[in-house]
Design a protein around this motif. Structure first.
Motif, PDB file in Angstrom:
ATOM      1  N   ALA A  92       0.633  -1.079  -0.126  1.00 12.00           N
ATOM      2  CA  ALA A  92       0.012  -0.052   0.080  1.00 12.00           C
ATOM      3  C   ALA A  92       0.908   1.587   0.120  1.00 12.00           C
ATOM      4  CB  ALA A  92      -0.833   0.124   1.226  1.00 12.00           C
ATOM      5  N   ARG A  93       2.442   1.390   0.181  1.00 14.45           N
ATOM      6  CA  ARG A  93       3.580   2.383  -0.164  1.00 14.45           C
ATOM      7  C   ARG A  93       3.032   3.007  -1.864  1.00 14.45           C
ATOM      8  NH1 ARG A  93       7.310   2.132   4.875  1.00 14.45           N
ATOM      9  NH2 ARG A  93       6.312   1.786   6.498  1.00 14.45           N
ATOM     10  N   THR A  94       3.185   2.250  -2.453  1.00 18.51           N
ATOM     11  CA  THR A  94       2.930   2.460  -3.918  1.00 18.51           C
ATOM     12  C   THR A  94       1.996   2.685  -4.960  1.00 18.51           C
ATOM     13  OG1 THR A  94       5.135   1.366  -4.049  1.00 18.51           O
ATOM     14  CG2 THR A  94       4.845   2.501  -5.958  1.00 18.51           C
ATOM     15  N   ILE A  95       1.639   3.710  -5.414  1.00 20.27           N
ATOM     16  CA  ILE A  95       0.388   3.903  -6.459  1.00 20.27           C
ATOM     17  C   ILE A  95       0.731   3.309  -7.383  1.00 20.27           C
ATOM     18  CG2 ILE A  95      -1.124   5.870  -7.387  1.00 20.27           C
ATOM     19  CD1 ILE A  95      -0.657   7.390  -5.106  1.00 20.27           C
ATOM     20  N   VAL A  96       0.448   2.768  -8.133  1.00 20.58           N
ATOM     21  CA  VAL A  96       0.260   2.162  -9.643  1.00 20.58           C
ATOM     22  C   VAL A  96      -0.783   2.630 -10.743  1.00 20.58           C
ATOM     23  CG1 VAL A  96       0.637   0.186 -10.709  1.00 20.58           C
ATOM     24  CG2 VAL A  96       1.577   0.262  -9.236  1.00 20.58           C
ATOM     25  N   MET A  97      -0.482   3.085 -12.036  1.00 18.43           N
ATOM     26  CA  MET A  97      -1.593   3.520 -12.884  1.00 18.43           C
ATOM     27  C   MET A  97      -0.939   2.707 -14.026  1.00 18.43           C
ATOM     28  SD  MET A  97      -2.424   7.661 -11.090  1.00 18.43           S
ATOM     29  CE  MET A  97      -0.021   7.585 -11.255  1.00 18.43           C
ATOM     30  N   VAL A  98      -2.081   2.873 -14.457  1.00 14.51           N
ATOM     31  CA  VAL A  98      -2.444   1.901 -16.056  1.00 14.51           C
ATOM     32  C   VAL A  98      -3.001   2.967 -16.699  1.00 14.51           C
ATOM     33  CG1 VAL A  98      -2.658   1.073 -18.004  1.00 14.51           C
ATOM     34  CG2 VAL A  98      -2.414   0.347 -15.723  1.00 14.51           C
ATOM     35  N   ASP A  99      -1.857   4.068 -17.085  1.00 16.44           N
ATOM     36  CA  ASP A  99      -3.021   5.547 -18.163  1.00 16.44           C
ATOM     37  C   ASP A  99      -3.679   6.035 -17.450  1.00 16.44           C
ATOM     38  OD1 ASP A  99      -2.180   4.554 -20.968  1.00 16.44           O
ATOM     39  OD2 ASP A  99      -3.235   2.981 -21.027  1.00 16.44           O
ATOM     40  N   GLY A 100      -2.891   6.358 -16.377  1.00 13.69           N
ATOM     41  CA  GLY A 100      -4.531   7.668 -15.058  1.00 13.69           C
ATOM     42  C   GLY A 100      -5.099   6.559 -14.591  1.00 13.69           C
ATOM     43  N   PHE A 101      -5.229   5.169 -14.839  1.00 12.20           N
ATOM     44  CA  PHE A 101      -6.446   4.629 -13.835  1.00 12.20           C
ATOM     45  C   PHE A 101      -5.811   3.682 -12.938  1.00 12.20           C
ATOM     46  CE2 PHE A 101      -8.426   4.943 -18.195  1.00 12.20           C
ATOM     47  CZ  PHE A 101      -9.698   6.123 -18.458  1.00 12.20           C
ATOM     48  N   LEU A 102      -5.829   4.023 -11.528  1.00 16.69           N
ATOM     49  CA  LEU A 102      -5.694   3.463 -10.694  1.00 16.69           C
ATOM     50  C   LEU A 102      -5.675   1.999 -10.720  1.00 16.69           C
ATOM     51  CD1 LEU A 102      -4.122   4.139  -7.891  1.00 16.69           C
ATOM     52  CD2 LEU A 102      -7.139   3.260  -7.187  1.00 16.69           C
ATOM     53  N   VAL A 103      -4.401   0.946 -10.031  1.00 18.99           N
ATOM     54  CA  VAL A 103      -4.198  -0.441 -10.556  1.00 18.99           C
ATOM     55  C   VAL A 103      -4.073  -0.980  -8.886  1.00 18.99           C
ATOM     56  CG1 VAL A 103      -4.482  -0.766 -13.279  1.00 18.99           C
ATOM     57  CG2 VAL A 103      -2.658  -0.782 -12.066  1.00 18.99           C
ATOM     58  N   SER A 104      -3.636   0.094  -8.145  1.00 20.37           N
ATOM     59  CA  SER A 104      -2.920  -0.318  -7.078  1.00 20.37           C
ATOM     60  C   SER A 104      -4.269  -1.210  -6.251  1.00 20.37           C
ATOM     61  CB  SER A 104      -2.953   0.870  -5.955  1.00 20.37           C
ATOM     62  OG  SER A 104      -1.485   1.064  -6.942  1.00 20.37           O
ATOM     63  N   ASN A 105      -4.029  -1.960  -5.123  1.00 18.14           N
ATOM     64  CA  ASN A 105      -5.361  -3.120  -4.710  1.00 18.14           C
ATOM     65  C   ASN A 105      -5.002  -2.665  -3.295  1.00 18.14           C
ATOM     66  OD1 ASN A 105      -7.084  -4.635  -3.570  1.00 18.14           O
ATOM     67  ND2 ASN A 105      -5.818  -6.828  -4.587  1.00 18.14           N
ATOM     68  N   PHE A 106      -5.893  -1.448  -3.042  1.00 16.83           N
ATOM     69  CA  PHE A 106      -5.707  -1.219  -1.606  1.00 16.83           C
ATOM     70  C   PHE A 106      -6.166  -1.375  -0.706  1.00 16.83           C
ATOM     71  CE2 PHE A 106      -3.350   2.974  -3.516  1.00 16.83           C
ATOM     72  CZ  PHE A 106      -2.016   2.319  -3.441  1.00 16.83           C
ATOM     73  N   LEU A 107      -6.972  -2.975  -0.997  1.00 16.39           N
ATOM     74  CA  LEU A 107      -7.877  -3.221   0.156  1.00 16.39           C
ATOM     75  C   LEU A 107      -6.471  -4.432   1.241  1.00 16.39           C
ATOM     76  CD1 LEU A 107     -10.328  -5.159  -2.851  1.00 16.39           C
ATOM     77  CD2 LEU A 107     -10.596  -3.403  -1.384  1.00 16.39           C
ATOM     78  N   GLY A 108      -5.715  -4.262   1.143  1.00 21.33           N
ATOM     79  CA  GLY A 108      -4.856  -4.944   1.679  1.00 21.33           C
ATOM     80  C   GLY A 108      -3.283  -4.264   1.956  1.00 21.33           C
ATOM     81  N   ASN A 109      -2.345  -4.648   2.919  1.00 21.71           N
ATOM     82  CA  ASN A 109      -1.068  -4.427   2.526  1.00 21.71           C
ATOM     83  C   ASN A 109      -0.272  -5.302   2.208  1.00 21.71           C
ATOM     84  OD1 ASN A 109       0.673  -2.581   2.362  1.00 21.71           O
ATOM     85  ND2 ASN A 109       0.693  -2.192   4.900  1.00 21.71           N
ATOM     86  N   SER A 110      -0.188  -6.370   1.596  1.00 19.11           N
ATOM     87  CA  SER A 110       1.435  -7.192   2.477  1.00 19.11           C
ATOM     88  C   SER A 110       1.059  -7.992   0.543  1.00 19.11           C
ATOM     89  CB  SER A 110      -0.212  -8.515   2.591  1.00 19.11           C
ATOM     90  OG  SER A 110      -0.581  -9.091   2.518  1.00 19.11           O
TER      91      SER A 110
END
Length: 743
Positions: A92-110
């Motif tokens: 959860a410490r990194t934001i990942v985007m594809v063409d500006g759309f969020l694909v980081s899964n911040f439902l958890g942190n592991s």
């Protein structure tokens, strides 16, 4: 997140239209970087990608400075980014985007919540941009580690492509001496309408691979006079506490992906883009191995055993299978309003099907006996982002807002037949939601023609609600609901950049960031594989947010044919949320969340880049980093104070040498290396399974253009066949063959 940033399709006025036109970016210069380059910033393009054996899309970044992706096998669902001191379980410490759309899964942190890399395939990627650290107000607290922006290919003409790939990995360890294989087929087409106003890109990918076993199981010491089976076949590794008697099944993974991107120019300065994506995954672990044999040569997978004249218990081996379906729908609108450059993104990511079936033990796995069935109730997230930029004389002003909602729920049932998931009785459930709303503003001020000062700030409002956990016990149904929590934060940012000479540019950046807990950290406890009870250490509804203060000093200069970038950084994190992963008494990896009062990290990175070095066509990239990350204060356990923080090596090096032998032949050599990190808060180290180990991987690739439309490539990853671990074994020597066609 909380707080979402949208990658820009082109660099905005607020970012680059300064009189100096100096941007400190490591890597390719052919296209502008799509994220705000404050602190160390890296941009990777076509020439970088051609030198990589890219089985999955995250492989394209493998030689980035001070960077690691926890990829255990080709097709791994748990490929978490580790930037600097954001380690391999702090997803959860990194934001990942594809063409500006969020694909980081911040439902958890592991490791169980990696970015959704497979929104794109390797053939779809045009550019990878990475920013290390939270130095821009445009990005929320999850940029504490950094921001990764993936840009896909823009359709320029009507055409089609087809790529095929084969992977071969001989694997030998303990009871394994076999070869695992896989393949992928990726293709698609583009359409560009008259005058280029309509642009369409559609693609698909089929991926099928078998990865090595992810876990080994150790015997547990036993006592008493109960009968025991005399066995042979366990491996007495002096580096492990007890002998290895078995392993989880090799992982059979099948993925099908499809994607559609449509862009249309509505009018002058106005463009609308839409992305649709679908992804199905089937992962089967039905070949669980026991190395134990009784006196008749029959396999023994569980129970009391006698090995080397000692009594042991063999337990923990299971069989499992899961299926998941995922979708992303996103809409982006860009244009001008009253002189302001406006960008807005709206997206939804959801998983309507996510079911996991697991046997209770080895015997029930073989006989289709009892087990568990876990059902996810369409988890996912919604995200909205709105950004405005405009220049006023020497001021480049930007402001915006972002909002998101993350929600999940899951139920676990006991079953009488694990494969059929029949005979279900309720066992447990968890649920929870988080939402945030963020506002930010930045002003890049040209103090002189060579000096730019950027000031900014970000306010975030966060809420966690509808949290619950329940389980069935002998005493009946036990259930807890948790009160709604809310919090807020203000994060100031500042950056000063100056062109000292034509060949020397300096940058000083400071910033603060607040990362609020995720649903998984707060509410989603895990069920222990052996006890079948909710592990009370696996979640904490009272976790505090982690708050960081960051400083970065950078310098970029040229020495002859070499561009040198030096970066010094320091980060203090109060109430760091850490998920400790380790082996329990059954040889199973378990995790627990906790706040650590104060963690600090500091380091230095040195990066060298050269094109046409010594001879035409020879390009070299090299990076070296040194880090010191430590637990400074931990009132809950003073024994951990002063110890190196887990999973962060002191040294990392990486590099890539590319040589254009002729117009149709290209060769490359790459490497990745890291020293041994600690494996837990107490500073323990090891060089075997169950620990975080050092690694040295050397890769090579040879590419030949048969024609302008047909390309062949042969590559080898981990040529030196280094055996390394991230608790789990990492891939051994792997051969990769690619055939690419342009139609």
């Amino acid at each position: 997140m909380p707080g979402l940033a949208v990658a820009q399709d082109t660099t905005s006025a607020a970012d680059t239209e300064t009189p100096t036109e100096t941007v400190i970016v490591v890597g390719q210069r052919d296209a502008p970087i799509t994220v705000v380059p404050r602190g160390l910033s890296v941009s990777l393009g076509k020439s970088d990608f051609e030198a990589v054996n890219a089985i999955n899309v995250e492989d394209l970044m493998k030689y980035a400075p001070n960077f690691f992706v926890r990829k255990r096998f080709a097709g791994d669902d748990n490929a978490v980014v580790a930037l600097r001191g954001a380690n391999t379980v702090q997803s959860a410490r990194t934001i990942v985007m594809v063409d500006g759309f969020l694909v980081s899964n911040f439902l958890g942190n592991s490791f169980s919540f990696p970015p959704k890399w497979n929104v794109v395939g390797p053939a779809d990627v045009r550019q990878f941009d990475i920013v290390y650290g939270p130095y821009s107000a445009r990005y929320g607290g999850n940029s504490m580690g950094g921001v990764v922006s993936i840009s896909t290919e823009e359709p320029k003409k009507t055409g089609a492509y087809l790529n095929t790939q084969a992977m071969i990995m001989p694997f030998k360890e303990y009871g394994f001496d076999e070869t695992f294989t896989g393949y992928s087929i990726e293709g698609g087409g583009t359409y560009v309408g008259q005058e280029g106003r309509l642009r369409v890109r559609a693609g698909f990918r089929r991926f099928d691979n078998t990865g090595q076993s992810m876990t080994y199981n150790l015997l547990t010491p036993a006592t008493g006079t109960a009968p025991a089976t005399t066995v042979t076949g366990a491996f007495s590794d002096p580096s492990l506490a007890t002998p290895v008697f078995g392993a989880a099944s090799p992982v059979d993974v099948v993925q099908n992906q499809w994607r559609l991107r449509i862009g249309y120019d509505l009018a002058a300065d106005w463009t609308i883009d839409a992305m649709l994506f679908g992804w199905t995954t089937e992962q089967t672990l039905a070949d669980t191995r026991t190395f134990l044999r009784d006196t008749n040569g029959a396999p023994v997978g569980q129970g009391r055993v006698r090995f080397n004249n000692q009594l042991w218990t063999a337990t923990g081996l299971t069989f499992s299978a899961f299926e998941r379906t995922e979708y992303l729908a996103g809409l982006k609108l860009t244009g001008k309003i009253g002189g302001w450059d406006m960008r807005t993104n709206v997206s939804r990511y959801w998983m309507p099907t996510w079911n996991t079936k697991t046997s209770r033990d080895y015997v029930s796995g073989q006989s289709s006996g009892p087990g568990t069935y876990q059902v996810q109730d369409s988890p996912g997230w919604n995200a909205v982002d709105l950004t405005f930029d405009q220049r006023f004389g020497r001021h480049a002003v930007g402001f915006g807002l972002s909002a998101n909602l993350y929600e999940t729920a899951q139920r676990t049932f006991n079953t009488t037949n694990w494969q059929a998931a029949s005979g279900q009785t309720f066992a447990s459930s968890t649920a929870g939601k988080t939402e945030s709303l963020g506002f930010w503003i930045e002003d890049a001020i040209d103090l002189t023609d060579t000096v730019t000062l950027t000031l900014g700030g970000r306010y975030d409002r966060w809420r966690a609600f509808d949290g619950s956990i329940s389980r069935q016990s002998v005493a009946g149904l036990l259930a807890d609901t948790y009160p709604t929590r809310s919090d807020n934060s203000f994060s100031p940012k500042a950056s000063l950049q100056a062109a000292i000479t034509d060949d020397l540019t300096l940058q000083l950046s400071v910033g603060a960031a607040t990362r609020f807990p995720t649903v998984g950290e707060l509410f989603q406890g895990r069920i222990d594989d052996i006890t079948r009870e909710i592990d009370p250490q696996s979640f904490d509804p009272n976790l505090k947010p982690e708050r960081s203060t960051d400083i970065s000093v950078m310098a970029r200069t040229r020495l002859g044919p070499v561009d040198l970038t030096a970066s010094l950084f320091c980060q203090d994190i109060e109430d760091a949320i850490f998920s400790f992963s380790g082996l329990n008494q059954f040889g199973t990896v378990v995790s627990s969340f906790k706040n650590v009062d104060l963690v600090t990290q500091s380091g230095v990175e040195l990066i060298g880049e050269a094109k046409d070095l010594w001879v035409t066509g020879l390009d070299v990239n090299v990076s070296v980093s040194r880090m010191d990350a430590r637990t400074v204060r931990n009132l809950s356990n003073r024994e951990t104070e002063g110890k190196r923080f887990p999973r962060i090596p002191e040294w990392r090096t990486s590099g890539n040498i590319r040589y254009k032998i002729s117009p149709s032949w290209r060769a490359s050599l790459g490497w990745r290396q890291a020293t041994t990190p600690t494996s837990d808060l107490f500073g323990r180290e090891g060089s075997v399974y169950g620990f975080q180990t050092e690694y040295v991987f050397v890769d090579a690739r040879l590419t030949h253009d048969l024609t302008d439309k047909v390309q062949l490539s042969l590559g080898v990853d981990n040529i030196n066949n280094d055996q390394a671990y991230v608790s789990h074994p990492l891939p051994q020597r792997t051969y990769v063959l690619d055939v690419k066609l342009k139609l």
